[in-house]
Design an enzyme around this catalytic site. Structure first.
Site, PDB file in Angstrom:
ATOM      1  N   ASP A  88      10.797  32.583  46.083  1.00 17.87           N
ATOM      2  CA  ASP A  88      12.218  32.921  46.160  1.00 17.87           C
ATOM      3  C   ASP A  88      13.011  32.448  44.940  1.00 17.87           C
ATOM      4  O   ASP A  88      14.195  32.111  45.040  1.00 17.87           O
ATOM      5  CB  ASP A  88      12.852  32.338  47.449  1.00 17.87           C
ATOM      6  CG  ASP A  88      12.182  32.859  48.697  1.00 17.87           C
ATOM      7  OD1 ASP A  88      11.704  34.005  48.661  1.00 17.87           O
ATOM      8  OD2 ASP A  88      12.137  32.124  49.700  1.00 17.87           O
ATOM      9  N   LYS A 146      12.339  36.391  41.376  1.00 18.67           N
ATOM     10  CA  LYS A 146      11.368  37.224  40.645  1.00 18.67           C
ATOM     11  C   LYS A 146      11.801  38.695  40.632  1.00 18.67           C
ATOM     12  O   LYS A 146      11.746  39.355  39.605  1.00 18.67           O
ATOM     13  CB  LYS A 146       9.977  37.114  41.306  1.00 18.67           C
ATOM     14  CG  LYS A 146       9.400  35.700  41.260  1.00 18.67           C
ATOM     15  CD  LYS A 146       8.084  35.600  42.008  1.00 18.67           C
ATOM     16  CE  LYS A 146       8.221  35.662  43.526  1.00 18.67           C
ATOM     17  NZ  LYS A 146       8.875  34.496  44.149  1.00 18.67           N
ATOM     18  N   ASN A 192       4.864  39.275  53.103  1.00 21.35           N
ATOM     19  CA  ASN A 192       5.436  37.917  53.193  1.00 21.35           C
ATOM     20  C   ASN A 192       6.468  37.728  52.086  1.00 21.35           C
ATOM     21  O   ASN A 192       7.338  36.877  52.185  1.00 21.35           O
ATOM     22  CB  ASN A 192       4.339  36.835  53.113  1.00 21.35           C
ATOM     23  CG  ASN A 192       3.349  37.023  51.969  1.00 21.35           C
ATOM     24  OD1 ASN A 192       3.291  38.082  51.351  1.00 21.35           O
ATOM     25  ND2 ASN A 192       2.566  36.004  51.694  1.00 21.35           N
ATOM     26  N   GLY A 205       9.716  38.702  49.739  1.00 22.16           N
ATOM     27  CA  GLY A 205      11.002  39.384  49.884  1.00 22.16           C
ATOM     28  C   GLY A 205      11.703  39.247  48.549  1.00 22.16           C
ATOM     29  O   GLY A 205      12.133  38.166  48.199  1.00 22.16           O
ATOM     30  N   HIS A 206      11.726  40.327  47.772  1.00 24.09           N
ATOM     31  CA  HIS A 206      12.268  40.271  46.416  1.00 24.09           C
ATOM     32  C   HIS A 206      13.588  41.042  46.359  1.00 24.09           C
ATOM     33  O   HIS A 206      13.609  42.256  46.573  1.00 24.09           O
ATOM     34  CB  HIS A 206      11.257  40.846  45.419  1.00 24.09           C
ATOM     35  CG  HIS A 206       9.990  40.039  45.323  1.00 24.09           C
ATOM     36  ND1 HIS A 206       8.961  40.344  44.476  1.00 24.09           N
ATOM     37  CD2 HIS A 206       9.613  38.904  45.966  1.00 24.09           C
ATOM     38  CE1 HIS A 206       7.998  39.440  44.602  1.00 24.09           C
ATOM     39  NE2 HIS A 206       8.366  38.565  45.518  1.00 24.09           N
ATOM     40  N   GLN A 211       5.357  34.937  45.958  1.00 20.27           N
ATOM     41  CA  GLN A 211       5.299  33.519  46.348  1.00 20.27           C
ATOM     42  C   GLN A 211       5.495  32.646  45.102  1.00 20.27           C
ATOM     43  O   GLN A 211       6.175  33.070  44.179  1.00 20.27           O
ATOM     44  CB  GLN A 211       3.994  33.186  47.072  1.00 20.27           C
ATOM     45  CG  GLN A 211       3.839  33.810  48.461  1.00 20.27           C
ATOM     46  CD  GLN A 211       3.513  35.272  48.470  1.00 20.27           C
ATOM     47  OE1 GLN A 211       2.554  35.703  47.861  1.00 20.27           O
ATOM     48  NE2 GLN A 211       4.299  36.072  49.156  1.00 20.27           N
TER      49      GLN A 211
HETATM   50  P1  GDP Z   1      12.157  36.342  44.869  1.00 19.97           P
HETATM   51  O1  GDP Z   1      11.361  36.301  46.134  1.00 19.97           O
HETATM   52  O2  GDP Z   1      11.626  35.389  43.840  1.00 19.97           O
HETATM   53  O3  GDP Z   1      12.330  37.720  44.297  1.00 19.97           O
HETATM   54  O4  GDP Z   1      13.610  35.805  45.245  1.00 19.97           O
HETATM   55  P2  GDP Z   1      14.483  36.177  46.570  1.00 19.97           P
HETATM   56  O5  GDP Z   1      15.033  37.545  46.395  1.00 19.97           O
HETATM   57  O6  GDP Z   1      13.726  35.882  47.807  1.00 19.97           O
HETATM   58  O7  GDP Z   1      15.591  35.062  46.500  1.00 19.97           O
HETATM   59  C1  GDP Z   1      16.452  34.942  45.411  1.00 19.97           C
HETATM   60  C2  GDP Z   1      17.904  35.068  45.928  1.00 19.97           C
HETATM   61  O8  GDP Z   1      18.787  34.577  44.950  1.00 19.97           O
HETATM   62  C3  GDP Z   1      18.310  36.493  46.190  1.00 19.97           C
HETATM   63  O9  GDP Z   1      19.227  36.513  47.249  1.00 19.97           O
HETATM   64  C4  GDP Z   1      18.992  36.902  44.892  1.00 19.97           C
HETATM   65  O10 GDP Z   1      19.958  37.938  45.066  1.00 19.97           O
HETATM   66  C5  GDP Z   1      19.655  35.621  44.499  1.00 19.97           C
HETATM   67  N1  GDP Z   1      19.802  35.369  43.055  1.00 19.97           N
HETATM   68  C6  GDP Z   1      18.948  35.681  42.061  1.00 19.97           C
HETATM   69  N2  GDP Z   1      19.390  35.166  40.888  1.00 19.97           N
HETATM   70  C7  GDP Z   1      20.536  34.526  41.157  1.00 19.97           C
HETATM   71  C8  GDP Z   1      21.451  33.768  40.368  1.00 19.97           C
HETATM   72  O11 GDP Z   1      21.277  33.550  39.183  1.00 19.97           O
HETATM   73  N3  GDP Z   1      22.534  33.227  41.033  1.00 19.97           N
HETATM   74  C9  GDP Z   1      22.744  33.401  42.358  1.00 19.97           C
HETATM   75  N4  GDP Z   1      23.814  32.836  42.907  1.00 19.97           N
HETATM   76  N5  GDP Z   1      21.897  34.114  43.130  1.00 19.97           N
HETATM   77  C10 GDP Z   1      20.812  34.650  42.534  1.00 19.97           C
HETATM   78  P1  IMO Z   2       8.459  35.473  47.681  1.00 17.90           P
HETATM   79  O1  IMO Z   2       7.527  36.437  46.960  1.00 17.90           O
HETATM   80  C1  IMO Z   2       8.910  31.773  49.917  1.00 17.90           C
HETATM   81  C2  IMO Z   2       5.652  30.708  52.668  1.00 17.90           C
HETATM   82  C3  IMO Z   2       5.925  30.758  54.150  1.00 17.90           C
HETATM   83  C4  IMO Z   2       4.986  29.670  54.644  1.00 17.90           C
HETATM   84  C5  IMO Z   2       3.778  29.857  53.724  1.00 17.90           C
HETATM   85  C6  IMO Z   2       2.663  30.672  54.336  1.00 17.90           C
HETATM   86  O2  IMO Z   2       9.625  36.166  48.298  1.00 17.90           O
HETATM   87  O3  IMO Z   2       8.831  34.359  46.772  1.00 17.90           O
HETATM   88  P2  IMO Z   2       2.343  33.259  54.862  1.00 17.90           P
HETATM   89  O4  IMO Z   2       3.143  34.195  55.704  1.00 17.90           O
HETATM   90  O5  IMO Z   2       2.222  33.672  53.437  1.00 17.90           O
HETATM   91  O6  IMO Z   2       1.010  32.927  55.444  1.00 17.90           O
HETATM   92  O7  IMO Z   2       3.175  31.873  54.891  1.00 17.90           O
HETATM   93  O8  IMO Z   2       4.251  30.484  52.558  1.00 17.90           O
HETATM   94  N1  IMO Z   2       5.958  31.953  51.920  1.00 17.90           N
HETATM   95  C7  IMO Z   2       6.997  32.124  51.110  1.00 17.90           C
HETATM   96  N2  IMO Z   2       8.018  31.294  50.811  1.00 17.90           N
HETATM   97  N3  IMO Z   2       8.818  32.957  49.307  1.00 17.90           N
HETATM   98  C8  IMO Z   2       7.785  33.789  49.572  1.00 17.90           C
HETATM   99  O9  IMO Z   2       7.582  34.950  48.906  1.00 17.90           O
HETATM  100  C9  IMO Z   2       6.824  33.398  50.532  1.00 17.90           C
HETATM  101  N4  IMO Z   2       5.716  33.962  51.053  1.00 17.90           N
HETATM  102  C10 IMO Z   2       5.184  33.076  51.882  1.00 17.90           C
HETATM  103  O10 IMO Z   2       7.268  30.467  54.436  1.00 17.90           O
HETATM  104  O11 IMO Z   2       5.527  28.406  54.366  1.00 17.90           O
HETATM  105 MG    MG Z   3      11.668  35.997  48.197  1.00 17.28          MG
END
Ligand code: GDP
Ligand code: IMO
Ligand code: MG
Length: 424
Positions: free
Chosen positions: A16, A19, A41, A43-44, A225
């Site tokens: 998270d 990416k 698993n 969520g981008h 991840q």
């Molecule tokens: P990913 O799994 O690595 O793609 O990241 P996620 O989408 O799960 O989580 C990143 C969260 O931070 C999302 O809600 C984005 O919209 C938000 N985000 C990304 N870059 C920034 C930033 O520079 N500032 C803020 N405030 N939010 C950001």
């Molecule tokens: P992105 O790509 C954050 C965590 C789960 C749990 C562990 C194992 O959005 O960064 P799983 O369902 O993979 O067997 O769960 O890994 N986890 C993540 N945490 N971002 C993710 O993906 C994750 N994918 C799995 O919360 O602790």
């Molecule tokens: Mg994510």
């Protein structure tokens, strides 16, 4: 002939990191964007022009119509969730079928894998991993034990293979006395998802990618991840079930190590973790709550509270080492805008022992901090590095010095536009 390269963009902490946002920003520079590990698993989140999308299995390069997107062999895919995700994008006007190829070697997540995920978690009692419940562990386990079904199986005598594996799962669940579930509706949607997937090119993506490279095209590998969730190098057993690190790019796409170019390591200006497991920098106080609140740190897949803390240099340095990170990308800097002091974890301490190298077992360690002044400035409207307040510049320089790695991008908000490139 000039040969193309594969650059990788990898989450280097607990996932998270942002990416999806940065892959979307980088896509214009590449010909192919490919996911190499994980499944739904992930969520981008991608935000641009007032629109927001959360991608799970589909690569974040999908919004650029000229680019080929690939779900690689190292991924696991749930046909029902894939169908829902793809249809949402199609409804928003993106023609996926022209630009998304799926590896025949990727493994299928069955509805019963998800039930097994729940059953195994339930059996763990207090030691639950806190999985996303998407069937990731059981699917990768079956890949390793050579009993899984692959996307290519859809093309040949599928109903029989499906029934056989499902029945095996039902037997295991019965042996575990885990019988209180009904997958009838879910299974219908899943089988519809299988039919839907047939409309996509199901291909030998490793051959496609290598041909593209031979033609001098460039590929961006999108991580899922993060390094601390890697099956080998994360905080085992509180990890996911795939290799999320740069080594996973080679196995997960079928490319050779000498094809790898830049390795972008992406991290937040602070730390978060979702799910169970050791997290030495975790803050249980109002500072942790404040970071969660300002950073909207709630899981994109499960909606769970993300655990929050200060930046962890022990973890960051370890991740830079095992991935060979060549450039760092610092995300969510704006979330720290209002803090007087910003802390950085420089070591772990337990029973009078202090370590700066990542220990085998991160359970029970306390973080040792250094303090830096906050910048107390709203970063969200900044567009250039020369506008950075001095304390932010100092924070960046401090991290660069400690990690011996340049920070080449600083993100100051969730929108595509809020991304600032730094001169190297
Ligand atoms: P990913 O799994 O690595 O793609 O990241 P996620 O989408 O799960 O989580 C990143 C969260 O931070 C999302 O809600 C984005 O919209 C938000 N985000 C990304 N870059 C920034 C930033 O520079 N500032 C803020 N405030 N939010 C950001
Ligand atoms: P992105 O790509 C954050 C965590 C789960 C749990 C562990 C194992 O959005 O960064 P799983 O369902 O993979 O067997 O769960 O890994 N986890 C993540 N945490 N971002 C993710 O993906 C994750 N994918 C799995 O919360 O602790
Ligand atoms: Mg994510």
């Amino acid at each position: 002939m000039t040969k193309g390269k594969v650059d990788a963009l990898l989450g280097i902490v607990f996932g998270d990191e942002g990416k999806g946002k940065v892959v979307d920003v980088f896509t214009p520079r590449y010909d192919v964007v490919a996911r190499f590990a994980g499944g739904p698993n992930a969520g981008h989140t991608i935000i641009f022009e007032g629109k927001k999308f959360v991608l799970r299995s589909i690569p974040s390069g999908i919004f650029d119509e000229g680019k080929l997107n690939i779900i690689g062999n190292g991924c696991v895919i749930a046909p029902d969730l894939f169908m829902a995700e793809a249809m949402e994008l199609e409804q928003a006007g993106y023609n996926l079928k022209e630009r998304l190829h799926i590896s025949k070697r990727a493994h299928l997540i069955l509805p019963t894998h998800r039930v097994l995920d729940r059953a195994y978690e339930a059996a763990k009692g207090k030691n639950k991993v806190g999985t996303t419940g998407k069937g990731i562990g059981p699917t990768y386990s079956e890949k390793a034990s050579r009993t899984g079904l692959r996307v290519g199986d859809i093309l040949d005598n599928f109903p029989q293979k499906y029934e056989q594996l499902k029945n095996r799962h039902l037997q295991i669940l019965s042996d575990l006395h885990f019988t209180d579930f009904d997958i009838t509706e879910e299974e219908q949607r899943w089988l519809q998802g299988v039919e839907y997937m047939r409309q996509y090119p199901l291909t030998d993506t490793e051959i496609e990618i290598n041909k593209a490279l031979a033609e001098g095209k460039n590929v961006l590998a999108e991580g899922a991840q993060g390094t601390m969730l890697d099956i080998d190098h994360g905080t085992y057993p509180f990890v996911s079930s795939s290799n999320t690190i740069s080594g996973g790019v080679c196995t997960g796409l079928g490319i050779a190590p000498n094809r790898i170019g830049e390795i972008f390591g992406i991290f937040k200006a602070y730390s978060t973790r979702v799910g169970a497991g050791p997290f030495p920098v975790e803050l249980f106080d109002e500072t942790g709550d404040k970071i969660r609140e300002i950073g909207h740190e709630y899981g994109a897949v499960t909606g769970r509270n993300r655990r929050c803390g200060w930046l962890d240099l022990v973890a960051l340095k370890y991740a830079i080492m095992v991935n060979g990170v060549t450039q760092l990308i610092m995300m969510k800097s704006d979330v720290l805008d209002s803090f007087d002091t910003i802390r950085v974890c420089v070591a772990y301490e337990k029973d009078g022992v202090r370590v700066t190298d990542m220990p085998y077992d991160t359970e029970g360690w306390n973080a040792v901090y250094e303090d830096l002044p906050g910048w107390k400035t709203d970063l969200t409207g900044l567009t250039e590095e020369c506008q950075f307040p001095q304390p932010l510049k100092d924070y960046i320089t401090y991290i660069e010095k400690e990690t011996e790695t340049p920070i080449t991008i600083v993100s100051v908000g969730p929108d595509r536009a809020q991304t600032i490139a730094r001169s190297k």
